[in-house]
Design a protein around this motif. Structure first.
Motif, PDB file in Angstrom:
ATOM      1  N   LYS A 224      38.940   1.467  39.831  1.00 38.18           N
ATOM      2  CA  LYS A 224      38.417   0.136  40.161  1.00 38.18           C
ATOM      3  C   LYS A 224      37.362  -0.298  39.148  1.00 38.18           C
ATOM      4  O   LYS A 224      37.397  -1.427  38.633  1.00 38.18           O
ATOM      5  CB  LYS A 224      37.837   0.112  41.573  1.00 38.18           C
ATOM      6  N   ALA A 225      36.430   0.590  38.848  1.00 42.23           N
ATOM      7  CA  ALA A 225      35.382   0.252  37.884  1.00 42.23           C
ATOM      8  C   ALA A 225      35.968   0.006  36.492  1.00 42.23           C
ATOM      9  O   ALA A 225      35.537  -0.911  35.779  1.00 42.23           O
ATOM     10  CB  ALA A 225      34.345   1.368  37.819  1.00 42.23           C
ATOM     11  N   TYR A 226      36.958   0.789  36.105  1.00 39.76           N
ATOM     12  CA  TYR A 226      37.596   0.634  34.798  1.00 39.76           C
ATOM     13  C   TYR A 226      38.231  -0.750  34.672  1.00 39.76           C
ATOM     14  O   TYR A 226      38.039  -1.457  33.675  1.00 39.76           O
ATOM     15  CB  TYR A 226      38.654   1.727  34.616  1.00 39.76           C
TER      16      TYR A 226
ATOM     17  N   ARG B 127      30.409   2.256  37.823  1.00 39.69           N
ATOM     18  CA  ARG B 127      30.001   0.915  37.390  1.00 39.69           C
ATOM     19  C   ARG B 127      28.748   0.971  36.515  1.00 39.69           C
ATOM     20  O   ARG B 127      28.661   0.305  35.488  1.00 39.69           O
ATOM     21  CB  ARG B 127      29.744   0.029  38.619  1.00 39.69           C
ATOM     22  N   GLN B 128      27.765   1.760  36.941  1.00 40.59           N
ATOM     23  CA  GLN B 128      26.527   1.869  36.156  1.00 40.59           C
ATOM     24  C   GLN B 128      26.804   2.411  34.760  1.00 40.59           C
ATOM     25  O   GLN B 128      26.231   1.936  33.770  1.00 40.59           O
ATOM     26  CB  GLN B 128      25.533   2.798  36.872  1.00 40.59           C
TER      27      GLN B 128
ATOM     28  N   GLY C  62      17.016   7.581  23.018  1.00 41.93           N
ATOM     29  CA  GLY C  62      16.941   6.552  24.045  1.00 41.93           C
ATOM     30  C   GLY C  62      18.290   6.259  24.666  1.00 41.93           C
ATOM     31  O   GLY C  62      18.579   5.134  25.056  1.00 41.93           O
ATOM     32  N   ARG C  63      19.130   7.310  24.752  1.00 43.89           N
ATOM     33  CA  ARG C  63      20.499   7.144  25.262  1.00 43.89           C
ATOM     34  C   ARG C  63      20.780   8.129  26.408  1.00 43.89           C
ATOM     35  O   ARG C  63      21.856   8.712  26.504  1.00 43.89           O
ATOM     36  CB  ARG C  63      21.506   7.297  24.117  1.00 43.89           C
ATOM     37  N   THR C  64      19.803   8.271  27.285  1.00 47.05           N
ATOM     38  CA  THR C  64      19.993   9.087  28.481  1.00 47.05           C
ATOM     39  C   THR C  64      21.052   8.443  29.365  1.00 47.05           C
ATOM     40  O   THR C  64      20.997   7.235  29.623  1.00 47.05           O
ATOM     41  CB  THR C  64      18.677   9.203  29.268  1.00 47.05           C
ATOM     42  N   PRO C  65      22.047   9.205  29.824  1.00 46.95           N
ATOM     43  CA  PRO C  65      23.101   8.584  30.627  1.00 46.95           C
ATOM     44  C   PRO C  65      22.580   7.983  31.923  1.00 46.95           C
ATOM     45  O   PRO C  65      21.650   8.503  32.536  1.00 46.95           O
ATOM     46  CB  PRO C  65      24.064   9.749  30.907  1.00 46.95           C
ATOM     47  N   SER C  66      23.180   6.856  32.308  1.00 48.65           N
ATOM     48  CA  SER C  66      22.818   6.169  33.552  1.00 48.65           C
ATOM     49  C   SER C  66      24.064   6.037  34.429  1.00 48.65           C
ATOM     50  O   SER C  66      25.075   5.492  33.968  1.00 48.65           O
ATOM     51  CB  SER C  66      22.254   4.785  33.242  1.00 48.65           C
TER      52      SER C  66
END
Length: 538
Positions: free
Chosen positions: A263-265, A203-204, A187-191
């Motif tokens: 930026k997201a980091y 960001r996601q 249940g750890r499919t990347p998003s």
């Protein structure tokens, strides 16, 4: 030795501010799905972080509350803060803790939006009188590869004053790419399911990683000091590009991608930003005990990695040209600006221990002939291109300091001139290492501790090796290397005192179930006097 796959896609960026705070707050409800975090502790202040998930878009007003007790029976400080889609609804506040509480003894914090409260976090600063510190060291946390049980173990098993993350805090790959074999089952499919390239993608992915139970537990338990490595951007990044960024234009401009990643980091990590957003190298003082210098060996000054295949021709391997290029004095890893900053920093320090927190191994390292250690006769396809370079004495990882020997010599000379031995903390390899570092004259210059990965596969996960044969051989042929572990995931724990540091490699039992049990540990003592290294026999 890295093998990656990639799918290419683009997506959209963020929306901006559109409504007044008062009108938005009256209609909106909120949750704190991603927990809380703190980071970059100084003597007087520390960064406090959370992320609010609203049911409706629009600006949000939140309240930060501080207390010296977990019940919040007495609030010693509170302030109003604002967030919006412009920062992906994250909040980051540089709290001047020393002014309001005995912050070196620890304090509690929480956020409130509407009628909703976040989890309660614990953080601290460090006093000039600090004489001991317990530090967790983590690297290479790949979400689809398994649960972040090492984070949970760090939160539960030791009363950490601080934890470090040495990079690859998240990975850019798509579903079907690197280390995603068990992702659907877990249940750890990347998003998103495609490779992250745009601001929205990064960001996601950050948001998904911070939903992990172990991640939330460790982030709220103690302050973090982090640096990025390549996968926060793209595999094998350097200052002008990356191995996993296409040059055909399908993934857009690399510098735009890097800016989005940065930026997201900064939005999603409890880190104190500098004016130059690419400049992440910085220093921390833990009393008179530790001078912690966090480096950027990845994207600030690094020249492009050499590729041995580029020196192959019909007449064979051009060894002379390869080594001429490898040993060039102009070949940079840190860059002149960062090296000068390190020199100024160490010359002003009188701390007991000098520790570099950085991304890649400094130790000189060559691999034995892996083809002779496989338990099956079949040589994996990804290994076949390397076979032609066996016996040439080429360093095993040209993405590490071994690919930049002149830069390493310059750092070692700087530290020798400053009359300081040091401890190097490194990540990146997914395996555990202990080495005694030597300069060109064979003089011991420091100790290196290579931290295991949180989840990312190690060499024995990828190759069906005779582990004992491999370990015995690699230690035997590398003078600096004292010990290594190729098969366990976990974290490194440092119990730092004035006269010694006890370094324990704590290995978790499993990745495929939520389980923070430590299955085994391996420990060493580093003595202040001469930086003498001693293995603790179990």
């Amino acid at each position: 030795m890295k093998r990656r796959q990639a799918l290419k896609i683009t997506s959209i960026a963020a929306i901006g501010l559109s409504a007044s705070i008062s009108s938005s707050c009256s209609k909106n409800t909120y949750s704190f799905n991603h927990g809380v975090a703190s980071g970059d502790p100084l003597e007087d202040r520390v960064i406090l972080w959370t992320r609010i998930t609203p049911q409706q878009t629009g600006p949000i007003e939140a309240t930060l509350e501080i207390s010296e007790d977990k019940s919040f029976s007495k609030i010693c400080y509170s302030t109003k803060l604002q967030t919006s889609a412009l920062s992906d609804y994250t909040i980051k506040y540089d709290f001047l803790a020393k002014r309001y509480c005995d912050s070196d003894k620890g304090f509690f914090y929480r956020f409130k939006a509407g009628s909703s409260f976040s989890e309660i976090g614990k953080s601290k600063t460090f006093s000039k009188k600090t004489v001991s510190a317990k530090i967790g060291v983590f690297s290479c946390s790949n979400f689809p590869a398994g649960y972040f049980n090492a984070y949970q173990a760090g939160a539960e098993k030791n009363d950490l004053d601080l934890w470090l993350h040495l990079g690859d805090y998240l990975y850019e790959y798509p579903m079907g790419g690197y280390a995603t074999d068990n992702a659907e089952k877990l249940g750890r499919t990347p998003s998103p399911t495609h490779e992250m390239i745009t601001l929205s993608d990064y960001r996601q992915r950050h948001a998904q990683y911070k939903l992990d139970q172990g991640s939330k537990a460790l982030h709220k338990h103690a302050p973090l000091i982090a640096v990025w490595d390549d996968h926060e951007f793209s595999n094998d990044a350097w200052k002008k590009g990356a191995e996993n960024h296409s040059e055909d234009g399908l993934e857009g401009d690399f510098f735009a991608r890097r800016s989005a990643a940065i930026k997201a980091y900064y939005e999603w990590m409890p880190i104190r930003e500098q004016q130059n957003k690419r400049r992440i190298f910085r220093e921390f003082k833990i009393g008179k005990l530790i001078h912690l210098i966090m480096l950027d060996t990845r994207q600030y000054g690094r020249d492009k990695q050499l590729q041995p295949k580029d020196y192959l021709s019909k007449s064979g391997f051009n060894q002379a040209k390869f080594y001429n290029d490898l040993n060039s004095e102009n070949r940079e890893l840190l860059g002149a600006e960062q090296l000068s900053w390190i020199e100024n920093s160490v010359l002003k320090s009188d701390n007991t221990w000098t520790i570099f927190g950085q991304q890649v191994l400094m130790a000189k390292l060559k691999f034995p002939d892996l083809s002779k250690m496989l338990k099956t006769e079949e040589v994996p396809d990804f290994l076949k291109p390397y076979l032609k370079f066996l016996g040439l004495g080429i360093p095993s990882n040209l993405d590490a300091w071994d690919g930049y020997p002149a830069a390493r010599n310059n750092l070692y000379q700087l530290m020798k001139n400053a009359k300081k031995n040091f401890i190097s903390l490194a990540g990146d390899t997914h395996n555990s290492w202990v080495s005694e570092l030597e300069n060109q004259s064979g003089k011991k210059i420091g100790i290196e501790l290579g931290a295991p990965s949180v989840t990312s596969p190690g060499i024995t996960d990828v190759l069906n090796l005779d582990e004992n044969k491999f370990v015995d051989s690699i230690v035997k042929i590398n003078k600096e290397l004292q010990w290594m572990d190729p098969s366990n995931r976990g974290y490194l724990f440092l119990d730092c005192m004035e006269d010694k540091i006890i370094a324990s490699f704590n290995f978790i039992k499993e990745l495929n179930n939520i389980n923070s049990e430590i299955s085994s540990s391996h420990s060493f003592v580093i003595y202040r006097e001469g930086h003498k290294l001693e293995e603790i026999k179990s």
